[in-house]
Scaffold this active site. Structure first.
Site, PDB file in Angstrom:
ATOM      1  N   CYS A 203       1.218  -0.965  -0.623  1.00  0.00           N
ATOM      2  CA  CYS A 203       0.233   0.601  -0.067  1.00  0.00           C
ATOM      3  C   CYS A 203       0.555   1.536   0.122  1.00  0.00           C
ATOM      4  O   CYS A 203       1.673   1.224  -0.520  1.00  0.00           O
ATOM      5  CB  CYS A 203      -0.621   0.252   1.030  1.00  0.00           C
ATOM      6  SG  CYS A 203      -0.306   0.180   2.745  1.00  0.00           S
TER       7      CYS A 203
ATOM      8  N   CYS B 263      -1.813   0.747   7.230  1.00  0.00           N
ATOM      9  CA  CYS B 263      -2.661   0.040   7.628  1.00  0.00           C
ATOM     10  C   CYS B 263      -3.083  -1.476   6.346  1.00  0.00           C
ATOM     11  O   CYS B 263      -3.247  -2.465   7.117  1.00  0.00           O
ATOM     12  CB  CYS B 263      -3.722   1.130   6.924  1.00  0.00           C
ATOM     13  SG  CYS B 263      -3.682   2.563   8.015  1.00  0.00           S
TER      14      CYS B 263
ATOM     15  N   ASN C 255       2.275   1.035   4.228  1.00  0.00           N
ATOM     16  CA  ASN C 255       2.699   0.247   5.075  1.00  0.00           C
ATOM     17  C   ASN C 255       1.906   0.280   6.766  1.00  0.00           C
ATOM     18  O   ASN C 255       2.869  -0.179   7.531  1.00  0.00           O
ATOM     19  CB  ASN C 255       3.758  -0.229   4.789  1.00  0.00           C
ATOM     20  CG  ASN C 255       4.471  -2.063   4.788  1.00  0.00           C
ATOM     21  OD1 ASN C 255       5.389  -1.340   5.928  1.00  0.00           O
ATOM     22  ND2 ASN C 255       2.788  -2.252   5.565  1.00  0.00           N
TER      23      ASN C 255
ATOM     24  N   SER D 277      -1.525  -2.769   4.137  1.00  0.00           N
ATOM     25  CA  SER D 277      -1.092  -4.208   3.475  1.00  0.00           C
ATOM     26  C   SER D 277      -0.332  -4.563   4.596  1.00  0.00           C
ATOM     27  O   SER D 277      -0.353  -6.146   4.928  1.00  0.00           O
ATOM     28  CB  SER D 277       0.414  -3.896   2.999  1.00  0.00           C
ATOM     29  OG  SER D 277       0.804  -2.462   3.266  1.00  0.00           O
TER      30      SER D 277
END
Length: 161
Positions: free
Chosen positions: A8, A13, A11, A15
């Site tokens: 994402c 939230c 990194n 992923s």
């Protein structure tokens, strides 16, 4: 050994939630010694940071402990190392595709391309919203994790090229 990277923007939230969900999914299937799982961000905003507390609470309420994970940024070596590089949304998919050498483009896909309920949608970034966004993220990730597991187990329709 199959290697999966969830990506994402920051990194903290989406992923790490995907990493935690897929790690438990793979473990439950008895494949944890055959699959390497990691997550990263396309940007360096949160390198070294723990996942967002809302992401941690949401994941933990469903049995996924992501508290030990730490943010990192995608490295050039990741394109060589991982078999699946799964972006949470089209913006990060485009960032990854632009950065990767063409020989690695087949590895880069949307996570939700493995979903039955949310095929080829973006996982919305819950960072600036409320709890509903984190719940939605977890729901989407759990569905995609099941589809990805089937592919890895050889029950699905496509394999990395």
């Amino acid at each position: 050994m199959i290697k999966v990277l969830f990506v994402c923007m920051g990194n903290i939230c989406r992923s790490p939630m995907a990493e935690g969900v897929f790690a438990k999914t793979v473990q439950s299937a008895g494949l944890d010694t055959q699959v390497v799982i990691d997550s990263a961000g396309t940007h360096d905003y949160h390198v070294g940071d723990a996942p967002d507390l809302r992401a941690q609470r949401t994941a933990l309420s469903h049995g996924y402990d992501i508290s030990a994970l730490r943010g990192r940024q995608v490295q050039d070596s990741d394109f060589e190392r991982f078999d699946y590089i799964l972006a949470m949304d089209r913006q990060n998919l485009n960032n990854l595709t632009r950065r990767a050498h063409a020989r690695h483009h087949h590895k880069i896909r949307l996570l939700l391309s493995f979903s039955r309920r949310f095929p080829n949608l973006d996982v919305p970034d819950p960072y600036y919203g409320g709890q509903q966004g984190f719940d939605q993220t977890l729901d989407m990730v759990e569905d995609a994790a099941q589809g990805l597991l089937k592919i890895i187990q050889g029950q699905g329709r496509d394999q990395p090229g």
